[in-house]
Design a protein around this motif. Structure first.
Motif, mmCIF file in Angstrom:
data_model
loop_
_atom_site.group_PDB
_atom_site.id
_atom_site.type_symbol
_atom_site.label_atom_id
_atom_site.label_comp_id
_atom_site.label_asym_id
_atom_site.label_seq_id
_atom_site.Cartn_x
_atom_site.Cartn_y
_atom_site.Cartn_z
ATOM 1 N N GLY A 20 45.266 23.449 28.721
ATOM 2 C CA GLY A 20 44.310 23.908 29.738
ATOM 3 C C GLY A 20 45.000 24.243 31.048
ATOM 4 N N VAL A 21 45.997 23.417 31.419
ATOM 5 C CA VAL A 21 46.741 23.711 32.649
ATOM 6 C C VAL A 21 47.506 25.026 32.507
ATOM 7 C CG1 VAL A 21 48.619 22.929 34.126
ATOM 8 C CG2 VAL A 21 46.906 21.297 33.315
ATOM 9 N N THR A 22 48.160 25.197 31.334
ATOM 10 C CA THR A 22 48.910 26.445 31.112
ATOM 11 C C THR A 22 47.987 27.659 31.142
ATOM 12 O OG1 THR A 22 50.505 25.220 29.757
ATOM 13 C CG2 THR A 22 50.450 27.607 29.518
ATOM 14 N N GLN A 23 46.833 27.513 30.507
ATOM 15 C CA GLN A 23 45.874 28.624 30.487
ATOM 16 C C GLN A 23 45.371 28.944 31.898
ATOM 17 O OE1 GLN A 23 42.498 27.891 27.983
ATOM 18 N NE2 GLN A 23 41.671 29.961 28.252
ATOM 19 N N ALA A 24 45.092 27.911 32.680
ATOM 20 C CA ALA A 24 44.611 28.137 34.044
ATOM 21 C C ALA A 24 45.674 28.805 34.898
ATOM 22 C CB ALA A 24 44.182 26.806 34.660
ATOM 23 N N GLU A 25 46.931 28.397 34.702
ATOM 24 C CA GLU A 25 48.016 29.022 35.463
ATOM 25 C C GLU A 25 48.175 30.497 35.064
ATOM 26 O OE1 GLU A 25 51.322 26.553 34.633
ATOM 27 O OE2 GLU A 25 50.846 25.076 36.205
ATOM 28 N N ALA A 26 48.054 30.794 33.742
ATOM 29 C CA ALA A 26 48.146 32.185 33.283
ATOM 30 C C ALA A 26 46.988 33.018 33.844
ATOM 31 C CB ALA A 26 48.144 32.227 31.759
ATOM 32 N N ALA A 27 45.799 32.437 33.872
ATOM 33 C CA ALA A 27 44.645 33.153 34.427
ATOM 34 C C ALA A 27 44.841 33.427 35.911
ATOM 35 C CB ALA A 27 43.372 32.348 34.193
ATOM 36 N N LEU A 28 45.449 32.470 36.625
ATOM 37 C CA LEU A 28 45.724 32.681 38.045
ATOM 38 C C LEU A 28 46.733 33.807 38.241
ATOM 39 C CD1 LEU A 28 45.513 31.894 41.012
ATOM 40 C CD2 LEU A 28 47.308 30.180 40.609
ATOM 41 N N ALA A 29 47.780 33.826 37.411
ATOM 42 C CA ALA A 29 48.782 34.886 37.531
ATOM 43 C C ALA A 29 48.156 36.257 37.247
ATOM 44 C CB ALA A 29 49.942 34.613 36.573
ATOM 45 N N ALA A 30 47.276 36.314 36.239
ATOM 46 C CA ALA A 30 46.606 37.578 35.922
ATOM 47 C C ALA A 30 45.707 38.022 37.073
ATOM 48 C CB ALA A 30 45.807 37.436 34.628
ATOM 49 N N ALA A 31 44.985 37.087 37.649
ATOM 50 C CA ALA A 31 44.104 37.429 38.775
ATOM 51 C C ALA A 31 44.903 37.915 39.971
ATOM 52 C CB ALA A 31 43.261 36.212 39.151
ATOM 53 N N LYS A 32 46.043 37.252 40.221
ATOM 54 C CA LYS A 32 46.881 37.704 41.329
ATOM 55 C C LYS A 32 47.458 39.095 41.054
ATOM 56 C CE LYS A 32 48.318 33.201 43.176
ATOM 57 N NZ LYS A 32 49.479 32.303 43.431
ATOM 58 N N GLY A 33 47.815 39.370 39.786
ATOM 59 C CA GLY A 33 48.331 40.699 39.435
ATOM 60 C C GLY A 33 47.287 41.778 39.640
ATOM 61 N N GLU A 34 46.070 41.507 39.200
ATOM 62 C CA GLU A 34 44.993 42.471 39.401
ATOM 63 C C GLU A 34 44.725 42.706 40.887
ATOM 64 O OE1 GLU A 34 41.593 41.201 37.302
ATOM 65 O OE2 GLU A 34 42.466 41.432 35.308
ATOM 66 N N LEU A 35 44.781 41.620 41.655
ATOM 67 C CA LEU A 35 44.561 41.748 43.089
ATOM 68 C C LEU A 35 45.670 42.585 43.733
ATOM 69 C CD1 LEU A 35 43.045 41.044 45.681
ATOM 70 C CD2 LEU A 35 44.377 38.916 45.785
ATOM 71 N N SER A 36 46.923 42.339 43.331
ATOM 72 C CA SER A 36 48.039 43.107 43.897
ATOM 73 C C SER A 36 47.936 44.582 43.521
ATOM 74 C CB SER A 36 49.375 42.533 43.405
ATOM 75 O OG SER A 36 49.536 41.193 43.831
ATOM 76 N N ALA A 37 47.587 44.832 42.254
ATOM 77 C CA ALA A 37 47.453 46.226 41.819
ATOM 78 C C ALA A 37 46.327 46.933 42.560
ATOM 79 C CB ALA A 37 47.219 46.268 40.311
ATOM 80 N N ASN A 38 45.242 46.252 42.771
ATOM 81 C CA ASN A 38 44.111 46.866 43.466
ATOM 82 C C ASN A 38 44.429 47.090 44.940
ATOM 83 O OD1 ASN A 38 41.100 47.487 42.810
ATOM 84 N ND2 ASN A 38 41.063 46.526 44.838
ATOM 85 N N GLU A 39 45.133 46.116 45.537
ATOM 86 C CA GLU A 39 45.491 46.276 46.946
ATOM 87 C C GLU A 39 46.520 47.385 47.138
ATOM 88 O OE1 GLU A 39 46.751 42.456 48.241
ATOM 89 O OE2 GLU A 39 44.706 41.792 48.767
ATOM 90 N N ALA A 40 47.363 47.609 46.106
ATOM 91 C CA ALA A 40 48.333 48.699 46.202
ATOM 92 C C ALA A 40 47.634 50.057 46.257
ATOM 93 C CB ALA A 40 49.297 48.647 45.020
ATOM 94 N N LEU A 41 46.432 50.146 45.658
ATOM 95 C CA LEU A 41 45.693 51.409 45.684
ATOM 96 C C LEU A 41 45.128 51.735 47.060
ATOM 97 C CD1 LEU A 41 43.719 51.106 42.314
ATOM 98 C CD2 LEU A 41 45.779 52.451 42.765
ATOM 99 N N VAL A 42 44.899 50.711 47.859
ATOM 100 C CA VAL A 42 44.258 50.937 49.153
ATOM 101 C C VAL A 42 45.152 50.556 50.321
ATOM 102 C CG1 VAL A 42 41.955 50.644 48.180
ATOM 103 C CG2 VAL A 42 43.182 48.652 49.091
#
Length: 390
Positions: free
Chosen positions: A199-221
């Motif tokens: 569960g900890v590993t999964q939560a950390e992976a989900a956090l990394a994915a969310a941060k990646g999506e946020l970075s990609a979206n912020e790069a667009l604007v």
């Protein structure tokens, strides 16, 4: 019967003597010599006063930098409000094209521009949502880590209980049932510990994915506004092009002048770049005077020129100035230039075009047209002329 008149004798001049004939001949020759001498003196005086300081030619023609009218879009012709020989001023409508297609394209481009703006605003809003997801993923990691701590504690307790039961079971103090229960509890605690770690590993992976999506979206604007975003700017460029095409359905006169060579009719579909008419700026005419190469020795830019048109005759005299000499003779730029390298050629005196500007006021008083013949005379003694060094 009529009375006949008596015939009178016709007087006969006596023949002149030889001395008289010689005297008459001498007088005649003296008269001819006097005439020749007077002509020579007159020519010499003319050459000294005029001929040596003037060069002239009758090989001169009126020209103009005509404006060729061409549509910049392809469309059917809706109206042509002008005709040949008509005078127009700058800005007058020459041709009206059908704007049905351009109006549709303009509406589509405007809709795409609005959609691009909304997409940018949506992207900006998505960044806020993704930032919230990152915070949620961080909270999930904290919860998973807390569950891992609990699972680790349960595992340690179950392990200790199992070891204690096993030691007591050797002396017969613990029944087999209690040992089995302790074993099952240890197995369940071990499984829960593994699950908590996952569960900890999964939560950390989900956090990394969310941060990646946020970075990609912020790069667009990043560094952009709703007006400077590349997608919005591209849509705006298409909108501007559509508006420009809409404006180009009205073809206007670029200069003042006379309509010439109209080649377009109502209902005709014109292609972009195809000439439809020509505007001749009759108020900005010039003269190209073709002088012999031997006459150009002292010709300089700025010298005064007097011109006479065959249209008005010698009673109307135009005044102008030399503004330039052509870069080559007419034969040099001919479609099939002369080939003089064969050796069997006859030398022909070449002519070089000399550009002469005319007085605008004189043009208004006595209008000319392109192609008319002129006689041009350059004053070589003009002190205001410019040297080649200038």
């Amino acid at each position: 019967m009529t009375n006949a008149q008596p015939l009178r004798p016709v007087p006969v001049e006596p023949p002149r003597s030889a001395p008289d004939r010689h005297l008459l001949r001498r007088r005649l020759l003296a008269g001819i010599a006097a005439i020749v001498l007077a002509a020579a003196v007159g020519y010499g005086g003319w050459y000294m006063l005029v001929g040596a300081t003037h060069v002239s030619t009758d090989n001169a023609y009126v020209g103009a930098d005509s404006a060729q009218i061409t549509p910049l879009i392809s469309a059917p012709v809706k109206a042509v409000p002008v005709s040949d020989t008509q005078r127009v001023v700058r800005g007058d409508v020459l041709v009206e094209l059908d704007d049905a297609d351009t109006r549709i394209a303009l509406a589509r481009a405007e809709a795409e521009w609005q959609q691009a703006r909304r997409q940018f605003e949506r992207t900006v809003a998505t960044s806020a949502a993704l930032a919230g997801q990152v915070a949620a993923r961080e909270a999930e990691i904290e919860r998973a880590r807390a569950q891992l701590v609990v699972a680790q504690a349960n595992f340690d307790k179950a392990k200790i209980d199992l070891e204690r039961r096993r030691n007591l079971a050797k002396g017969g103090a613990v029944s087999a049932e209690e040992l089995t229960t302790a074993t099952n509890a240890f197995t369940a605690a071990q499984a829960n510990l593994t699950l908590a770690r996952a569960g900890v590993t999964q939560a950390e992976a989900a956090l990394a994915a969310a941060k990646g999506e946020l970075s990609a979206n912020e790069a667009l604007v990043a560094g952009s506004t709703v007006d400077t975003d590349p997608a919005v700017a591209a849509a705006r460029a298409r909108l501007d092009q559509a508006r420009l095409d809409q404006e180009r359905t009205l073809i206007r006169a670029p200069v003042d002048g006379i309509v010439t060579r109209r080649q377009v009719q109502v209902g005709q579909r014109v292609a972009a770049g195809a000439p439809v008419m020509t505007i001749v700026p009759v108020d900005q005419l010039y003269v190209d005077a073709n002088f012999k190469e031997g006459q150009l020795t002292k010709v300089r830019v700025g010298q005064k020129v007097t011109l006479v048109s065959d249209l008005y005759g010698p009673d109307v005299v135009y005044h102008g100035r030399v503004t330039g000499l052509a870069g080559g003779t007419g034969a040099a730029f001919a479609l099939i230039p002369a080939q003089n390298a064969t050796g069997n050629w006859i030398k022909v005196v070449q002519r070089l075009p000399v550009r002469v500007t005319l007085d605008p006021d004189e043009l208004k008083a006595h209008p000319l047209r392109v192609g008319l013949s002129m006689d041009a005379e350059i004053d070589l003694s003009d002190a205001d002329s410019l040297s080649d060094a200038d």
